[in-house]
Structures are given as C-alpha cells and as structure tokens.
Design a protein around this motif. Structure first.
Motif, PDB file in Angstrom:
ATOM      1  N   CYS A 232       0.817  -1.220   0.000  1.00  0.00           N
ATOM      2  CA  CYS A 232       0.000   0.000   0.000  1.00  0.00           C
ATOM      3  C   CYS A 232       0.847   1.266   0.000  1.00  0.00           C
ATOM      4  O   CYS A 232       0.389   2.312  -0.440  1.00  0.00           O
ATOM      5  N   HIS A 233       2.013   1.194   0.559  1.00  0.00           N
ATOM      6  CA  HIS A 233       2.870   2.390   0.553  1.00  0.00           C
ATOM      7  C   HIS A 233       4.315   1.977   0.384  1.00  0.00           C
ATOM      8  O   HIS A 233       4.657   0.812   0.552  1.00  0.00           O
ATOM      9  N   LYS A 234       5.140   2.942   0.078  1.00  0.00           N
ATOM     10  CA  LYS A 234       6.557   2.664  -0.137  1.00  0.00           C
ATOM     11  C   LYS A 234       7.249   2.373   1.194  1.00  0.00           C
ATOM     12  O   LYS A 234       6.793   2.843   2.239  1.00  0.00           O
ATOM     13  N   PRO A 235       8.374   1.646   1.139  1.00  0.00           N
ATOM     14  CA  PRO A 235       9.120   1.387   2.381  1.00  0.00           C
ATOM     15  C   PRO A 235       9.604   2.669   3.059  1.00  0.00           C
ATOM     16  O   PRO A 235       9.854   2.660   4.264  1.00  0.00           O
ATOM     17  N   GLU A 236       9.686   3.773   2.312  1.00  0.00           N
ATOM     18  CA  GLU A 236      10.113   5.047   2.927  1.00  0.00           C
ATOM     19  C   GLU A 236       9.236   5.426   4.123  1.00  0.00           C
ATOM     20  O   GLU A 236       9.698   6.037   5.072  1.00  0.00           O
ATOM     21  N   ARG A 237       7.964   5.078   4.027  1.00  0.00           N
ATOM     22  CA  ARG A 237       7.047   5.405   5.108  1.00  0.00           C
ATOM     23  C   ARG A 237       7.470   4.723   6.410  1.00  0.00           C
ATOM     24  O   ARG A 237       7.302   5.287   7.485  1.00  0.00           O
ATOM     25  N   ILE A 238       7.997   3.511   6.280  1.00  0.00           N
ATOM     26  CA  ILE A 238       8.478   2.772   7.444  1.00  0.00           C
ATOM     27  C   ILE A 238       9.867   3.284   7.825  1.00  0.00           C
ATOM     28  O   ILE A 238      10.164   3.522   8.996  1.00  0.00           O
ATOM     29  N   CYS A 239      10.684   3.494   6.783  1.00  0.00           N
ATOM     30  CA  CYS A 239      12.049   3.990   6.969  1.00  0.00           C
ATOM     31  C   CYS A 239      12.082   5.236   7.852  1.00  0.00           C
ATOM     32  O   CYS A 239      12.883   5.332   8.776  1.00  0.00           O
TER      33      CYS A 239
END
Ligand code: HEC
Length: 99
Positions: free
Chosen positions: A43-50
C-alpha cells in the motif's frame, strides 16, 4: 579412542543444535526483508516505514503493525515476526531504507 571420537561428535552436534536454536529465535535479515516486501510495501513505499525507524516504543510499533494488520488481515504470527524485525532497527536502517 572410538569413544573420544563419538563423544566429540555428540558434543559438536549439540553445540550446532544450540546455535541453530538461538538463531531461529529472532528472524534473520532475509526473512525480515521478504516479510516486509510481502506485507508492508503493497500500500505504501518502504520510505514510510524507513522514516519512523527508531522513533517508536515497542507499544507504538505493536499498535502501528496492528493497525496495518487490520487494513490487511495479517495474522498474529505475521505481526509478531514483523514486530521483531522492525522494533530493534534504528533510523535509516538499510534493511528497510533504500541505500
Ligand atoms: C492495506 C494497506 C496497508 C498495508 C498492507 C500496510 N500499510 Fe502501513 N499504512 C497504510 C495507510 C493507509 C497508512 C496511513 C494511515 C495510517 O497511518 O493509518 C499507513 C501508514 C503507515 C506508517 C506511518 C504511520 C505510523 O504510525 O508511523 C507506518 C510506519 C506503516 N504504515 C508501516 C507499515 C508496516 C510495518 C506494514 C506491514 C506490517 C504496513 N504498513 C502495511 C496502509 C497499509
């Protein structure tokens, strides 16, 4: 002599077994990477977690992963694995963040 060989073999297999057990307690990097790709970047890019690595307490991570799990119906075992993968990481960890 035979006994010595046998007992050395026994001992080393016990040791190996222990190392293997200890390793399987926290998921290794390849497992973590595949879980995150499979369950957390649809649903979203790993940047959101990063961006938030190292900024959440354990409880906050559990709450976030639970909320994501509610969006996507992740079972408890999957959530627990992802929790053990993400909670020890610090900001910009290359496991999640692009190099
Ligand atoms: C079904 C879609 C979906 C999946 C799958 C998903 N997310 Fe999200 N995620 C969202 C949406 C929508 C938001 C923004 C709204 C919100 O924060 O609830 C978000 C926001 C976030 C945020 C920023 C907000 C915060 O609380 O820090 C993080 C971190 C995050 N997701 C991590 C994850 C992780 C880790 C996984 C894998 C377990 C995951 N997401 C899987 C949809 C998803």
């Amino acid at each position: 002599m035979k006994y010595v060989v046998v007992s050395v073999m026994l001992l080393s297999s016990l040791l190996l077994f222990n190392v293997f057990q200890a390793k399987s307690a926290s998921p290794d990097e390849e497992v973590c990477k595949s879980y995150i790709v499979m369950f957390c970047t649809r649903c979203h890019k790993p940047e959101r977690i990063c961006k938030v690595l190292g900024t959440k307490t354990d409880d906050q991570w559990r709450a976030t992963i639970k909320r994501m799990g509610d969006y996507d119906e992740l079972d408890k075992q999957t959530r627990d694995t992802i929790f053990s993968c993400l909670s020890p990481l610090s900001l910009k960890d290359p496991m999640v963040c692009r190099k």
